[in-house]
Write a protein that holds these residues in place. Structure first.
Motif, PDB file in Angstrom:
ATOM      1  N   GLY A  71      29.556  50.016   6.124  1.00 34.24           N
ATOM      2  CA  GLY A  71      30.771  50.309   6.772  1.00 34.24           C
ATOM      3  C   GLY A  71      32.118  49.761   5.734  1.00 34.24           C
ATOM      4  N   HIS A  72      31.893  48.368   5.829  1.00 37.09           N
ATOM      5  CA  HIS A  72      32.935  47.680   5.055  1.00 37.09           C
ATOM      6  C   HIS A  72      32.863  48.293   3.540  1.00 37.09           C
ATOM      7  CE1 HIS A  72      34.859  44.853   7.828  1.00 37.09           C
ATOM      8  NE2 HIS A  72      33.494  44.573   8.188  1.00 37.09           N
ATOM      9  N   LEU A  73      31.627  48.362   2.832  1.00 33.70           N
ATOM     10  CA  LEU A  73      31.534  48.810   1.698  1.00 33.70           C
ATOM     11  C   LEU A  73      32.329  50.220   1.491  1.00 33.70           C
ATOM     12  CD1 LEU A  73      28.076  48.618  -0.538  1.00 33.70           C
ATOM     13  CD2 LEU A  73      29.459  50.808  -0.196  1.00 33.70           C
TER      14      LEU A  73
ATOM     15  N   ALA B 142      41.605  41.543   2.953  1.00 34.16           N
ATOM     16  CA  ALA B 142      43.028  41.459   3.237  1.00 34.16           C
ATOM     17  C   ALA B 142      43.826  40.397   2.341  1.00 34.16           C
ATOM     18  CB  ALA B 142      43.348  41.276   4.555  1.00 34.16           C
ATOM     19  N   ASN B 143      43.229  39.441   2.055  1.00 36.05           N
ATOM     20  CA  ASN B 143      43.806  38.579   1.390  1.00 36.05           C
ATOM     21  C   ASN B 143      44.418  38.781  -0.041  1.00 36.05           C
ATOM     22  OD1 ASN B 143      43.668  35.892  -0.749  1.00 36.05           O
ATOM     23  ND2 ASN B 143      43.646  35.004   1.255  1.00 36.05           N
ATOM     24  N   LYS B 144      45.628  38.578  -0.016  1.00 38.97           N
ATOM     25  CA  LYS B 144      46.565  39.064  -1.197  1.00 38.97           C
ATOM     26  C   LYS B 144      45.899  38.303  -2.472  1.00 38.97           C
ATOM     27  CE  LYS B 144      51.434  39.403  -2.255  1.00 38.97           C
ATOM     28  NZ  LYS B 144      52.557  38.643  -1.780  1.00 38.97           N
TER      29      LYS B 144
ATOM     30  N   GLY C 250      41.959  32.239  11.470  1.00 37.37           N
ATOM     31  CA  GLY C 250      42.331  31.588  10.345  1.00 37.37           C
ATOM     32  C   GLY C 250      43.010  32.116   9.192  1.00 37.37           C
ATOM     33  N   GLY C 251      42.270  33.288   8.761  1.00 34.70           N
ATOM     34  CA  GLY C 251      42.632  33.972   7.426  1.00 34.70           C
ATOM     35  C   GLY C 251      43.988  34.427   7.063  1.00 34.70           C
ATOM     36  N   PRO C 252      44.489  35.119   8.099  1.00 33.10           N
ATOM     37  CA  PRO C 252      46.032  35.194   7.854  1.00 33.10           C
ATOM     38  C   PRO C 252      46.866  34.032   7.784  1.00 33.10           C
ATOM     39  CG  PRO C 252      44.810  37.028   9.499  1.00 33.10           C
ATOM     40  CD  PRO C 252      44.053  35.956   9.087  1.00 33.10           C
TER      41      PRO C 252
ATOM     42  N   ILE D 119      46.166  31.069   7.012  1.00 31.63           N
ATOM     43  CA  ILE D 119      45.953  30.272   5.811  1.00 31.63           C
ATOM     44  C   ILE D 119      46.677  31.001   4.589  1.00 31.63           C
ATOM     45  CG2 ILE D 119      44.344  29.694   3.930  1.00 31.63           C
ATOM     46  CD1 ILE D 119      43.887  27.969   6.099  1.00 31.63           C
ATOM     47  N   SER D 120      46.615  32.282   4.409  1.00 35.29           N
ATOM     48  CA  SER D 120      47.276  32.794   3.554  1.00 35.29           C
ATOM     49  C   SER D 120      48.745  32.808   3.421  1.00 35.29           C
ATOM     50  CB  SER D 120      46.605  34.389   2.982  1.00 35.29           C
ATOM     51  OG  SER D 120      46.857  34.977   4.263  1.00 35.29           O
ATOM     52  N   ALA D 121      49.099  32.946   4.721  1.00 33.63           N
ATOM     53  CA  ALA D 121      50.590  32.829   4.931  1.00 33.63           C
ATOM     54  C   ALA D 121      51.236  31.655   4.606  1.00 33.63           C
ATOM     55  CB  ALA D 121      50.986  33.242   6.480  1.00 33.63           C
TER      56      ALA D 121
ATOM     57  N   GLY E  67      35.514  44.895   0.249  1.00 31.23           N
ATOM     58  CA  GLY E  67      35.644  45.185   1.739  1.00 31.23           C
ATOM     59  C   GLY E  67      35.400  44.031   2.665  1.00 31.23           C
ATOM     60  N   GLY E  68      35.946  44.178   3.887  1.00 31.98           N
ATOM     61  CA  GLY E  68      35.705  43.274   4.914  1.00 31.98           C
ATOM     62  C   GLY E  68      37.088  42.599   5.270  1.00 31.98           C
ATOM     63  N   GLY E  69      36.908  41.720   6.248  1.00 29.59           N
ATOM     64  CA  GLY E  69      38.212  41.121   6.717  1.00 29.59           C
ATOM     65  C   GLY E  69      38.856  40.184   5.902  1.00 29.59           C
TER      66      GLY E  69
ATOM     67  N   SER F  39      24.983  50.777   9.484  1.00 26.19           N
ATOM     68  CA  SER F  39      25.325  49.091   9.307  1.00 26.19           C
ATOM     69  C   SER F  39      26.657  48.930   8.946  1.00 26.19           C
ATOM     70  CB  SER F  39      24.472  48.757   8.072  1.00 26.19           C
ATOM     71  OG  SER F  39      25.324  47.564   7.383  1.00 26.19           O
ATOM     72  N   HIS F  40      27.078  47.906   9.755  1.00 22.08           N
ATOM     73  CA  HIS F  40      28.309  47.461   9.774  1.00 22.08           C
ATOM     74  C   HIS F  40      28.868  47.042   8.219  1.00 22.08           C
ATOM     75  CE1 HIS F  40      32.199  45.469  11.351  1.00 22.08           C
ATOM     76  NE2 HIS F  40      32.021  44.541  10.609  1.00 22.08           N
ATOM     77  N   MET F  41      27.784  46.451   7.442  1.00 21.20           N
ATOM     78  CA  MET F  41      28.224  45.998   6.229  1.00 21.20           C
ATOM     79  C   MET F  41      28.494  47.164   5.223  1.00 21.20           C
ATOM     80  SD  MET F  41      28.840  43.035   6.866  1.00 21.20           S
ATOM     81  CE  MET F  41      29.141  42.390   5.269  1.00 21.20           C
TER      82      MET F  41
ATOM     83  N   THR G 136      40.622  46.788   6.310  1.00 18.20           N
ATOM     84  CA  THR G 136      39.616  45.782   5.821  1.00 18.20           C
ATOM     85  C   THR G 136      39.156  45.248   6.975  1.00 18.20           C
ATOM     86  OG1 THR G 136      41.836  44.236   5.885  1.00 18.20           O
ATOM     87  CG2 THR G 136      41.185  44.938   3.767  1.00 18.20           C
ATOM     88  N   GLY G 137      39.812  45.113   8.053  1.00 18.30           N
ATOM     89  CA  GLY G 137      39.273  44.651   9.523  1.00 18.30           C
ATOM     90  C   GLY G 137      38.311  45.642  10.030  1.00 18.30           C
ATOM     91  N   ASP G 138      37.670  45.229  11.272  1.00 18.66           N
ATOM     92  CA  ASP G 138      36.681  46.040  11.583  1.00 18.66           C
ATOM     93  C   ASP G 138      37.300  47.114  12.292  1.00 18.66           C
ATOM     94  OD1 ASP G 138      34.761  44.048  11.000  1.00 18.66           O
ATOM     95  OD2 ASP G 138      34.640  43.384  12.859  1.00 18.66           O
TER      96      ASP G 138
HETATM   97  O1  KG4 Z   1      35.349  41.837   8.873  1.00 20.79           O
HETATM   98  P1  KG4 Z   1      36.121  41.005   9.916  1.00 20.79           P
HETATM   99  O2  KG4 Z   1      37.218  41.780  10.506  1.00 20.79           O
HETATM  100  O3  KG4 Z   1      35.262  40.800  11.242  1.00 20.79           O
HETATM  101  C1  KG4 Z   1      33.788  40.502  10.702  1.00 20.79           C
HETATM  102  O4  KG4 Z   1      32.899  41.399  10.669  1.00 20.79           O
HETATM  103  O5  KG4 Z   1      33.481  39.345  10.865  1.00 20.79           O
HETATM  104  O6  KG4 Z   1      36.556  39.898   9.271  1.00 20.79           O
HETATM  105  C2  KG4 Z   1      37.259  38.972   9.899  1.00 20.79           C
HETATM  106  C3  KG4 Z   1      37.617  37.751   9.043  1.00 20.79           C
HETATM  107  C4  KG4 Z   1      38.003  36.572   9.537  1.00 20.79           C
HETATM  108  O7  KG4 Z   1      37.262  35.246   9.493  1.00 20.79           O
HETATM  109  C5  KG4 Z   1      39.460  36.342   9.318  1.00 20.79           C
HETATM  110  O8  KG4 Z   1      40.005  35.039   9.282  1.00 20.79           O
HETATM  111  C6  KG4 Z   1      39.331  36.803   7.919  1.00 20.79           C
HETATM  112  O9  KG4 Z   1      38.362  37.934   8.111  1.00 20.79           O
HETATM  113  N1  KG4 Z   1      40.443  37.397   7.499  1.00 20.79           N
HETATM  114  C7  KG4 Z   1      41.320  36.833   6.288  1.00 20.79           C
HETATM  115  C8  KG4 Z   1      42.376  37.518   6.146  1.00 20.79           C
HETATM  116  N2  KG4 Z   1      42.636  38.232   7.076  1.00 20.79           N
HETATM  117  C9  KG4 Z   1      41.403  38.298   7.947  1.00 20.79           C
HETATM  118  N3  KG4 Z   1      40.861  35.869   5.529  1.00 20.79           N
HETATM  119  C10 KG4 Z   1      41.672  35.442   4.382  1.00 20.79           C
HETATM  120  N4  KG4 Z   1      42.779  36.000   4.286  1.00 20.79           N
HETATM  121  C11 KG4 Z   1      43.452  37.004   4.844  1.00 20.79           C
HETATM  122  N5  KG4 Z   1      44.530  37.439   4.957  1.00 20.79           N
END
Ligand code: KG4
Ligand code: ZN
Length: 394
Positions: free
Chosen positions: A159-161, A324-326, A228-230, A232-234, A319-321, A155-157, A353-355
């Motif tokens: 994996g993140h765990l 990465a959010n500081k 958007g994640g990176p 927004i946080s920047a 875990g999960g994308g 499971s991908h999830m 944190t990313g895939d």
């Molecule tokens: O786990 P992931 O790489 O792919 C999926 O399995 O969905 O997550 C990607 C998500 C995107 O929505 C991206 O905007 C978000 O993670 N993300 C962040 C940051 N870096 C990536 N969200 C908030 N702050 C970040 N720094």
């Protein structure tokens, strides 16, 4: 145990090879290769991932990335006898009949080489985009058949765990159960209770948008681009001295709901309306990004701590994308440290944190049957299928 792992659930084509020794309780890991090829630039033009383009891109990339991963891991790449190839050709064609681009490359580049000395192949079989998942699953099935290696669907999830168990120095943390994982990605937001390896239960999840999705949508509203994640946080980290005086307050949806579920769609709409009603300046953009991030992080952290208390957790995982959010990392470790001082808190390091496929190898190691049992499963590739809606636990 050497595991070759493949991940194609979304917009990254990734292959890793990891060598595990020791036991599940006291494991040692050597990363032989960990390759991620991102399609972000391709999809950015469309403002989000386009499934059929992702499928095509995975097909184009997989064989090349596999050869790179083998080379990086110092596996010799030598050709085997022609007669062996032809006997296996028909079955391979059948397995990859829906991935014609990949089949072409597979016949030319992979079929002729001798099987590498590995013990198993792991592949993400869900959740994710069905067409993207199937490319990886069929590629893994073809390899499993051709090389006579057992196939471990992951499971991908999960994996993140498990990515959060890898410490910064690449050693593996010893997991104390029960553990609670906050998994936050573009498609999912879940609080997962783990009573042991593979003993998972989702105790809370989003009822609408995932956290990452909310970051992506808010970034679009504010014209900050994709992903958007990176962005927004920047933007949220930029200084804006008048921030407090602006008195901007967005809702914290479901923060006092008494359960561990989330909702981010209303928060995104609140950003939309606030932005519509305010002057569009650099400062107001920074202010909205800051307050949106504060609101999302407030809810995520508060619910995680509450669930950790309720289930008498020994370890919190992140875990999960979005991990990465500081701000999320800082707030979670600060509040967990204050309110649950005896609880360990492990976060995926930012690069993982990313895939990626290393996390799939990690999960495969912790969740697979023992190596002895695994050896008996050389033909199990026939039963492995993609499941776009796969969920952790029952
Ligand atoms: O786990 P992931 O790489 O792919 C999926 O399995 O969905 O997550 C990607 C998500 C995107 O929505 C991206 O905007 C978000 O993670 N993300 C962040 C940051 N870096 C990536 N969200 C908030 N702050 C970040 N720094
Ligand atoms: Zn993911």
């Amino acid at each position: 145990m050497k595991i070759l792992a493949i991940e194609t659930s979304f917009d990254e084509t990734a292959i890793a090879i990891a060598d595990f020794s020791g036991t599940r309780e006291n494991p040692k890991l050597k990363i032989l290769s960990n390759i991620v090829s991102s399609q972000v630039k391709l999809h950015a033009e469309y403002g989000g991932v386009v499934p059929h383009l992702a499928k095509l891109e995975h097909q184009k990339n997989l064989t090349f990335i596999l050869l790179r991963a083998l080379k990086k891991g110092s596996f010799p790449i030598s050709k085997s006898k022609i007669s062996q190839q032809t006997s296996k050709l028909r079955q391979t064609e059948k397995i990859l009949e829906r991935e014609p681009e990949l089949l072409k490359k597979f016949k030319k580049e992979i079929l002729p080489i001798k099987p590498p000395v590995i013990d198993a192949i792991a592949v993400t079989h869900g959740p994710g985009l069905a067409p993207a998942l199937w490319v990886g699953v069929n590629f893994a099935r073809a390899l499993s058949f051709l090389w006579r290696k057992p196939l471990i669907p992951v499971s991908h999830m999960a994996g993140h765990l498990y990515s959060s168990t890898l410490a910064a120095d690449n050693t593996l943390e010893k997991l104390q159960f029960p553990a609670l994982a906050l998994l936050v990605s573009g498609g999912h937001t879940e609080l997962v209770l783990a009573r042991g390896h593979g003993k998972f239960k989702i105790v809370g999840e989003t009822l609408d948008d995932a956290a990452g999705e909310a970051f992506d949508k808010v970034a679009r509203i504010l014209g900050l681009g994709y992903p958007g994640g990176p962005a927004i946080s920047a933007t949220a980290e930029m200084s804006f001295k008048q921030f407090k005086r602006l008195n901007l307050r967005l809702p914290r949806p479901m923060i006092n709901s008494g359960d561990f579920n989330f909702s981010f769609s209303g928060l995104k709409t609140a950003v939309l309306y606030a932005w519509r009603d305010m002057p569009h300046t650099k400062e107001t953009k920074i202010a909205l990004a800051k307050e949106f991030q504060n609101a999302a992080v407030d809810v995520l952290v508060k619910k995680t701590i509450a669930a950790a208390k309720k289930y008498k957790i020994k370890t919190i995982l992140l875990g999960g994308g979005v991990a990465a959010n500081k701000l999320l990392r800082e707030r979670l470790s600060r509040d967990a440290g204050k309110e649950l001082p005896h609880v360990a808190c492990h976060m995926s390091h930012v690069a993982l944190t990313g895939d990626n496929a290393l996390m799939i190898a990690l999960a495969a190691f912790f969740l697979a049957p023992t190596p002895k049992l695994l050896k008996l499963r050389k033909n199990n590739w026939k039963r492995v299928k993609a499941n776009a809606n796969l969920r952790l636990g029952k």
